[in-house]
Design a protein around this motif. Structure first.
Motif, PDB file in Angstrom:
ATOM      1  N   GLY A 111       0.837  -1.205   0.000  1.00 12.53           N
ATOM      2  CA  GLY A 111       0.000   0.000   0.000  1.00 12.53           C
ATOM      3  C   GLY A 111       0.866   1.247   0.000  1.00 12.53           C
ATOM      4  N   THR A 112       1.972   1.207   0.766  1.00 16.12           N
ATOM      5  CA  THR A 112       2.896   2.342   0.786  1.00 16.12           C
ATOM      6  C   THR A 112       3.516   2.537  -0.591  1.00 16.12           C
ATOM      7  OG1 THR A 112       3.363   1.911   3.114  1.00 16.12           O
ATOM      8  CG2 THR A 112       4.945   3.279   1.922  1.00 16.12           C
ATOM      9  N   ASP A 129       3.917   5.419  -5.795  1.00 16.38           N
ATOM     10  CA  ASP A 129       3.732   5.419  -7.249  1.00 16.38           C
ATOM     11  C   ASP A 129       2.710   6.489  -7.662  1.00 16.38           C
ATOM     12  OD1 ASP A 129       5.601   3.531  -7.893  1.00 16.38           O
ATOM     13  OD2 ASP A 129       4.173   1.874  -8.156  1.00 16.38           O
ATOM     14  N   GLN A 130       1.616   6.663  -6.880  1.00 13.23           N
ATOM     15  CA  GLN A 130       0.617   7.687  -7.200  1.00 13.23           C
ATOM     16  C   GLN A 130       1.229   9.084  -7.086  1.00 13.23           C
ATOM     17  OE1 GLN A 130      -2.709   7.095  -4.557  1.00 13.23           O
ATOM     18  NE2 GLN A 130      -3.457   5.279  -5.658  1.00 13.23           N
ATOM     19  N   LEU A 131       2.023   9.309  -6.024  1.00 14.80           N
ATOM     20  CA  LEU A 131       2.647  10.628  -5.857  1.00 14.80           C
ATOM     21  C   LEU A 131       3.680  10.897  -6.950  1.00 14.80           C
ATOM     22  CD1 LEU A 131       3.151  10.695  -1.971  1.00 14.80           C
ATOM     23  CD2 LEU A 131       1.534  12.061  -3.319  1.00 14.80           C
ATOM     24  N   SER A 132       4.490   9.895  -7.244  1.00 17.07           N
ATOM     25  CA  SER A 132       5.512  10.116  -8.280  1.00 17.07           C
ATOM     26  C   SER A 132       4.863  10.288  -9.649  1.00 17.07           C
ATOM     27  CB  SER A 132       6.529   8.973  -8.303  1.00 17.07           C
ATOM     28  OG  SER A 132       5.920   7.761  -8.693  1.00 17.07           O
ATOM     29  N   GLY A 138       5.646  13.414 -13.834  1.00 13.31           N
ATOM     30  CA  GLY A 138       5.240  13.167 -15.219  1.00 13.31           C
ATOM     31  C   GLY A 138       4.876  11.727 -15.510  1.00 13.31           C
ATOM     32  N   GLY A 139       4.188  11.068 -14.598  1.00 11.10           N
ATOM     33  CA  GLY A 139       3.702   9.709 -14.836  1.00 11.10           C
ATOM     34  C   GLY A 139       4.680   8.603 -14.465  1.00 11.10           C
ATOM     35  N   LYS A 140       5.805   8.986 -13.887  1.00 12.06           N
ATOM     36  CA  LYS A 140       6.803   7.977 -13.531  1.00 12.06           C
ATOM     37  C   LYS A 140       6.335   7.169 -12.320  1.00 12.06           C
ATOM     38  CE  LYS A 140      11.627   7.394 -12.413  1.00 12.06           C
ATOM     39  NZ  LYS A 140      12.907   7.971 -12.236  1.00 12.06           N
ATOM     40  N   THR A 141       6.543   5.823 -12.381  1.00 10.00           N
ATOM     41  CA  THR A 141       6.247   4.954 -11.243  1.00 10.00           C
ATOM     42  C   THR A 141       7.508   4.183 -10.871  1.00 10.00           C
ATOM     43  OG1 THR A 141       5.517   3.151 -12.645  1.00 10.00           O
ATOM     44  CG2 THR A 141       3.816   4.654 -11.855  1.00 10.00           C
ATOM     45  N   TYR A 142       7.629   3.882  -9.598  1.00  9.51           N
ATOM     46  CA  TYR A 142       8.814   3.156  -9.128  1.00  9.51           C
ATOM     47  C   TYR A 142       8.556   1.662  -8.897  1.00  9.51           C
ATOM     48  CZ  TYR A 142      11.003   7.672  -8.398  1.00  9.51           C
ATOM     49  OH  TYR A 142      11.531   8.916  -8.586  1.00  9.51           O
ATOM     50  N   TYR A 143       7.368   1.314  -8.474  1.00 11.84           N
ATOM     51  CA  TYR A 143       7.108  -0.078  -8.068  1.00 11.84           C
ATOM     52  C   TYR A 143       6.163  -0.816  -9.005  1.00 11.84           C
ATOM     53  CZ  TYR A 143       9.163   1.738  -3.808  1.00 11.84           C
ATOM     54  OH  TYR A 143       9.999   2.335  -2.914  1.00 11.84           O
ATOM     55  N   GLY A 144       5.303  -0.139  -9.650  1.00 13.56           N
ATOM     56  CA  GLY A 144       4.356  -0.777 -10.561  1.00 13.56           C
ATOM     57  C   GLY A 144       3.217  -1.458  -9.808  1.00 13.56           C
ATOM     58  N   PRO A 145       2.372  -2.187 -10.535  1.00  8.32           N
ATOM     59  CA  PRO A 145       1.222  -2.841  -9.901  1.00  8.32           C
ATOM     60  C   PRO A 145       1.688  -3.894  -8.882  1.00  8.32           C
ATOM     61  CG  PRO A 145       1.144  -3.062 -12.313  1.00  8.32           C
ATOM     62  CD  PRO A 145       2.430  -2.415 -11.970  1.00  8.32           C
ATOM     63  N   GLN A 146       0.934  -4.025  -7.805  1.00  3.56           N
ATOM     64  CA  GLN A 146       1.278  -4.968  -6.725  1.00  3.56           C
ATOM     65  C   GLN A 146       0.250  -6.097  -6.691  1.00  3.56           C
ATOM     66  OE1 GLN A 146       4.136  -4.551  -4.853  1.00  3.56           O
ATOM     67  NE2 GLN A 146       4.471  -2.944  -6.360  1.00  3.56           N
ATOM     68  N   THR A 147       0.743  -7.302  -6.450  1.00  5.11           N
ATOM     69  CA  THR A 147      -0.128  -8.470  -6.290  1.00  5.11           C
ATOM     70  C   THR A 147      -0.132  -8.847  -4.819  1.00  5.11           C
ATOM     71  OG1 THR A 147       0.534  -9.248  -8.471  1.00  5.11           O
ATOM     72  CG2 THR A 147      -0.515 -10.852  -7.011  1.00  5.11           C
ATOM     73  N   PRO A 148      -1.296  -8.934  -4.207  1.00  7.69           N
ATOM     74  CA  PRO A 148      -1.334  -9.290  -2.782  1.00  7.69           C
ATOM     75  C   PRO A 148      -0.658 -10.648  -2.530  1.00  7.69           C
ATOM     76  CG  PRO A 148      -3.493  -8.528  -3.514  1.00  7.69           C
ATOM     77  CD  PRO A 148      -2.640  -8.680  -4.747  1.00  7.69           C
ATOM     78  N   VAL A 149       0.001 -10.750  -1.395  1.00  5.94           N
ATOM     79  CA  VAL A 149       0.666 -11.993  -0.991  1.00  5.94           C
ATOM     80  C   VAL A 149      -0.400 -13.006  -0.597  1.00  5.94           C
ATOM     81  CG1 VAL A 149       2.198 -13.000   0.746  1.00  5.94           C
ATOM     82  CG2 VAL A 149       2.710 -10.763  -0.217  1.00  5.94           C
ATOM     83  N   GLN A 201      -6.532  -3.934   1.098  1.00  6.87           N
ATOM     84  CA  GLN A 201      -5.542  -3.205   0.315  1.00  6.87           C
ATOM     85  C   GLN A 201      -5.980  -1.737   0.151  1.00  6.87           C
ATOM     86  OE1 GLN A 201      -6.306  -6.533  -0.696  1.00  6.87           O
ATOM     87  NE2 GLN A 201      -4.343  -7.119   0.179  1.00  6.87           N
ATOM     88  N   ALA A 202      -6.787  -1.273   1.101  1.00 10.74           N
ATOM     89  CA  ALA A 202      -7.276   0.112   1.045  1.00 10.74           C
ATOM     90  C   ALA A 202      -6.102   1.072   1.215  1.00 10.74           C
ATOM     91  CB  ALA A 202      -8.305   0.336   2.146  1.00 10.74           C
ATOM     92  N   LEU A 203      -6.218   2.225   0.559  1.00 15.05           N
ATOM     93  CA  LEU A 203      -5.166   3.241   0.635  1.00 15.05           C
ATOM     94  C   LEU A 203      -5.710   4.445   1.378  1.00 15.05           C
ATOM     95  CD1 LEU A 203      -3.735   2.998  -2.974  1.00 15.05           C
ATOM     96  CD2 LEU A 203      -2.859   1.935  -0.910  1.00 15.05           C
ATOM     97  N   PRO A 204      -4.930   5.090   2.125  1.00 16.85           N
ATOM     98  CA  PRO A 204      -3.588   4.721   2.562  1.00 16.85           C
ATOM     99  C   PRO A 204      -3.644   3.556   3.554  1.00 16.85           C
ATOM    100  CG  PRO A 204      -4.272   6.661   3.757  1.00 16.85           C
ATOM    101  CD  PRO A 204      -5.377   6.331   2.784  1.00 16.85           C
TER     102      PRO A 204
END
Length: 187
Positions: free
Chosen positions: A116-117, A122-125, A130-141, A162-165
């Motif tokens: 979630g963090t 990724d949403q902030l970046s 300009g649309g850059k993401t660091y982690y990409g989509p996450q799959t729950p464990v 998986q609610a944000l924040p």
């Protein structure tokens, strides 16, 4: 009459003297008699040894009897310990199972919070860079345990989200499990 008494006394003295002379001059023991005397001496020595051995065996028997009684008491005590351990085996297995389920759920909830963090980052970046993401989509464990038919957090009645924040609410709920039925495993 005096003469007759004197004659009887002389004859008696002569008989005693001749008997004593014969006894003193008796023949020495034959070889068979010597062997018999030696065998009697050996038998007497063996008899003394056997008497000593019997006394020793009787003393050892008392010591061994006491040791056997002590061993029987120890065996009885150990059998009671085994019964107690077997009775506690179910508790131990339940406690270990609970610990493994608890750990699996805790790992899944922690992964949910971290992911979630990462989604927030990724949403902030994406918004600021300009649309850059660091982690990409996450799959729950997956928190499936055993053959996969049971989920660890479901077994503990903890809801994964998986609610944000991300929040610590579900981790708090996990900690409350330790105050409930699982508390008797902690001594």
């Amino acid at each position: 009459m005096k003469r007759a008494v004197i004659v009887v006394l002389i004859v008696a003295a002569a008989a005693v003297a001749s008997f004593a002379a014969g006894a003193w001059s008796a023949a020495p023991p034959s070889p068979i008699e010597k062997r018999l005397i030696a065998n009697v001496a050996k038998l007497q020595a063996v008899d003394r040894q056997m008497a000593t051995s019997i006394r020793t065996l009787r003393a050892n028997d008392k010591v061994l009897g006491a040791a056997a009684q002590n061993l029987q008491k120890s065996v009885a005590s150990l059998q009671n310990d085994v019964k107690t351990l077997k009775a506690n085996d179910g508790d131990l297995a339940g406690g270990v199972t609970l610990a493994l389920v608890y750990a699996a759920c805790g790992a899944a909830l922690t992964a949910d919070a971290v992911q979630g963090t990462w989604q927030i980052e990724d949403q902030l970046s994406a918004a600021t860079q300009g649309g850059k993401t660091y982690y990409g989509p996450q799959t729950p464990v997956d928190d499936a345990i055993g053959n996969g038919s049971l989920k660890a957090c479901d077994a503990l009645r903890i809801t994964r989200t998986q609610a944000l924040p991300p929040t610590t609410g579900n981790l708090s709920a996990l900690l409350l499990v330790l105050r409930g039925a699982a508390a008797h495993y902690v001594k």
